[in-house]
Design an enzyme around this catalytic site. Structure first.
Site, mmCIF file in Angstrom:
data_model
loop_
_atom_site.group_PDB
_atom_site.id
_atom_site.type_symbol
_atom_site.label_atom_id
_atom_site.label_comp_id
_atom_site.label_asym_id
_atom_site.label_seq_id
_atom_site.Cartn_x
_atom_site.Cartn_y
_atom_site.Cartn_z
ATOM 1 N N LYS A 297 12.858 40.031 36.506
ATOM 2 C CA LYS A 297 13.005 38.603 36.185
ATOM 3 C C LYS A 297 13.182 37.854 37.501
ATOM 4 O O LYS A 297 14.315 37.675 37.981
ATOM 5 C CB LYS A 297 14.215 38.383 35.283
ATOM 6 C CG LYS A 297 14.169 39.177 33.957
ATOM 7 C CD LYS A 297 15.160 40.276 33.981
ATOM 8 C CE LYS A 297 15.398 40.999 32.676
ATOM 9 N NZ LYS A 297 14.451 41.055 31.661
ATOM 10 N N LYS B 79 23.894 41.601 33.078
ATOM 11 C CA LYS B 79 24.108 42.934 33.648
ATOM 12 C C LYS B 79 24.835 42.748 34.981
ATOM 13 O O LYS B 79 24.228 42.349 35.978
ATOM 14 C CB LYS B 79 22.794 43.673 33.893
ATOM 15 C CG LYS B 79 21.970 43.926 32.628
ATOM 16 C CD LYS B 79 20.899 42.894 32.463
ATOM 17 C CE LYS B 79 20.006 43.210 31.272
ATOM 18 N NZ LYS B 79 19.180 42.065 30.880
ATOM 19 N N HIS C 277 9.878 44.903 34.132
ATOM 20 C CA HIS C 277 10.987 44.232 33.445
ATOM 21 C C HIS C 277 11.695 43.253 34.382
ATOM 22 O O HIS C 277 12.737 42.685 34.039
ATOM 23 C CB HIS C 277 11.957 45.313 32.947
ATOM 24 C CG HIS C 277 13.010 44.836 32.003
ATOM 25 N ND1 HIS C 277 14.358 44.792 32.333
ATOM 26 C CD2 HIS C 277 12.933 44.389 30.731
ATOM 27 C CE1 HIS C 277 15.054 44.360 31.306
ATOM 28 N NE2 HIS C 277 14.228 44.101 30.319
ATOM 29 N N ASP D 197 7.615 29.338 47.787
ATOM 30 C CA ASP D 197 7.284 29.029 49.189
ATOM 31 C C ASP D 197 7.850 30.040 50.188
ATOM 32 O O ASP D 197 8.076 29.706 51.355
ATOM 33 C CB ASP D 197 7.768 27.626 49.557
ATOM 34 C CG ASP D 197 6.973 26.538 48.865
ATOM 35 O OD1 ASP D 197 5.871 26.835 48.376
ATOM 36 O OD2 ASP D 197 7.462 25.394 48.798
ATOM 37 N N HIS E 272 23.432 38.973 27.468
ATOM 38 C CA HIS E 272 22.306 39.659 28.100
ATOM 39 C C HIS E 272 22.579 39.935 29.581
ATOM 40 O O HIS E 272 21.695 40.405 30.299
ATOM 41 C CB HIS E 272 21.056 38.787 27.928
ATOM 42 C CG HIS E 272 19.772 39.486 28.182
ATOM 43 N ND1 HIS E 272 18.903 39.103 29.173
ATOM 44 C CD2 HIS E 272 19.191 40.549 27.578
ATOM 45 C CE1 HIS E 272 17.839 39.890 29.167
ATOM 46 N NE2 HIS E 272 17.987 40.772 28.216
ATOM 47 N N ASP F 102 35.886 46.326 43.174
ATOM 48 C CA ASP F 102 36.958 45.842 44.065
ATOM 49 C C ASP F 102 36.786 44.371 44.436
ATOM 50 O O ASP F 102 37.273 43.932 45.490
ATOM 51 C CB ASP F 102 37.029 46.688 45.341
ATOM 52 C CG ASP F 102 37.550 48.093 45.081
ATOM 53 O OD1 ASP F 102 38.192 48.291 44.027
ATOM 54 O OD2 ASP F 102 37.304 48.979 45.920
#
Length: 495
Positions: free
Chosen positions: A415, A236, A413, A420, A234, A241
């Site tokens: 995450k 991404k 979408h 704090d 999952h 370089d």
């Protein structure tokens, strides 16, 4: 006639007898041979009992993990070795925190030194500072920046996504990648075979013929028979370089730039990192590539030796990897420790909120301790079962006193967790059981007040496009929604 009836009864008795034995064998496997959570065990036993044939098929698809250790044993060894190499190269064995940072940055790092050590010990997550990190929340902006960086590539482009769609967005990226290949740049693409199942193999092969190096993670049997829904990659990640990297929630597809009418505007969170933290993402890609590729393995030294990193930034960060190949749920535990250390507020954005009991308990303790807990989920489902299980758990938070919102401008979408206004955890992992234990995930934990305040401000701005889910509104939900919630919550350990 009587003979035919007797024969039919004999066949049915034979079928049900063997079906019973198969279910009994599966029940024994679930209870005695697989280390599942008690809730998951009871859920599977109920499914096998009430849905004998369907339950058996579902268990084959998403239930069994008998061969998990065998499948990923080599990968686990590689990860451990790479962590040792990385620790030695960065001298983290001495656990010296906060060098060269401002006083406030050093104070934050010292406050979270226990979490930093935990992440180092459990997942080899090296603390790096002097990173320049940009927060990106819009798909068009993300891919514009990405294409600009791709055009600057001189040696290598490593491109890894759960979902890659064969559409106009990927076509625009491929135009740049073709030019880079002609210029002698090493271009590699790693995709997940379930997430990118709609991308036809003949198109991948056509790209290979043009010089692209492409591999699928955990491919189907005979290219089409996908028997395993679990253990998906999952992550991404894009690394250019070995100096600039991208990590976050955006996949590659037209919906991620707001061109899918069903979702409308796509609100996500992604990070562009320029600095030493990129080395961890480069190592992560190499390990995933080597696991998926039958030959032509990559060398860590080839891509991590002699790299000159940007020293302009001041962000301290750790890259945390997790998956079914690890014995400890590193990302889940990272969330837990952040929640437990909160003193003022917690902000969470996630498309799927199906936490395990430990996360629920930690959030409850925070709420009852007077800490402001704020959670944002989508206002519309992309997966019906997952959404109603999410809604049930969100309702529990609302009734406990959390501030909960449903994002109505489009689909959220992101995450993200912010604690704090000091620490951010952002990456590919949803706040659900699947991300905690079944998928390969990667998150960045950022110890920086300025970036945490920026991410908090983004959350507050997003509230303008949300509906507040109040206690009264939740309790007034119709009976059909209550029924959906209960059914989906029962099944939530499998989602």
């Amino acid at each position: 006639m009587e003979t035919a009836l007797s024969f039919t009864q004999s066949v049915l008795n034979f079928i049900f007898t063997y079906l019973f034995l198969i279910n009994l064998a599966l029940a024994v496997m679930v209870v005695f041979f697989q280390r599942k959570e008690p809730k998951s065990v009871w859920t599977w036993l109920l499914i096998l009992y009430f849905l004998p044939i369907i339950g058996f098929i579902l268990y084959l698809l998403i239930g069994t993990d008998m061969h998990k250790r065998k499948i990923f044993r080599g990968k686990e060894i590689e990860d451990r070795l790479s962590s040792l190499i990385s620790n030695q190269s960065f001298g983290i064995k001495n656990r010296e925190f906060g060098g060269g940072s401002e006083a406030k940055a050093s104070e934050i790092i010292n406050s979270y030194s226990d979490l930093i050590i935990y992440n180092l010990e459990t997942s080899g997550a090296i603390l790096t500072d002097q990173n320049e990190i940009d927060i990106i929340v819009d798909g068009k902006e993300k891919f514009k920046k990405l294409i600009e960086d791709l055009k600057k590539a001189e040696k290598s482009i490593h491109f890894q996504y759960y979902i890659i769609r064969d559409d106009e967005l990927f076509a625009s990226i491929c135009e740049v990648l073709r030019e880079k290949i002609k210029a002698g740049v090493d271009v590699r693409i790693l995709y997940d075979c379930i997430g990118s199942v709609q991308f036809k193999e003949k198109r991948w092969q056509a790209l290979r013929n043009e010089g692209f190096q492409i591999i699928g993670f955990f491919p189907a049997l005979f290219r089409r028979l996908h028997l395993r829904i679990n253990y998906r990659n999952h992550r991404k990640i894009v690394v250019i370089d070995s100096r600039v990297a991208y990590i976050g929630g955006f996949n590659v597809g037209r919906e991620y730039i707001g061109k899918n009418e069903n979702f409308g505007y796509w609100r996500d969170s992604h990070l562009r990192i320029d600095g030493e933290a990129v080395s961890a993402l480069q190592a992560r890609f190499i390990l995933d590539w080597n696991h998926a590729a039958p030959k032509n393995h990559l060398s860590l030294d080839e891509y991590l030796t002699g790299i000159v990193y940007n020293r302009k930034g001041s962000c301290a960060a750790q890259i945390i990897s997790d998956g079914p190949d690890t014995r400890i749920q590193n990302i889940r535990d990272n969330y837990l420790r952040l929640i437990s250390k909160a003193r003022k507020n917690i902000y969470i954005q996630t498309p799927y909120f199906i936490p395990d009991d430990s996360i629920i308990s930690a959030l409850m303790i925070a709420i009852y301790s007077g800490i402001s807990v704020n959670i944002m989920i989508p206002d519309k489902p992309d997966h019906q079962f997952v959404y109603w299980a999410t809604y049930s758990h969100i309702g529990e938070m609302v009734l406990a006193g959390a501030n909960c919102y449903t994002y109505a401008k489009g689909f959220i979408h992101a995450k993200v967790m912010v604690v704090d206004e000091e620490v951010i955890c952002c990456g590919t992992a949803n706040m659900d059981i699947r991300s905690f234990s079944l998928n390969f995930e990667v998150n960045a934990t950022i110890y920086d007040q300025e970036k945490a305040e920026e991410m908090t401000a983004i959350f507050i701005e997003d509230i303008k496009h949300c509906h507040r889910l109040t206690r009264d509104k939740y309790l007034a939900r119709p009976l059909k929604i209550r029924f959906r919630e209960q059914i989906c919550r029962i099944l939530s350990p499998l989602l």
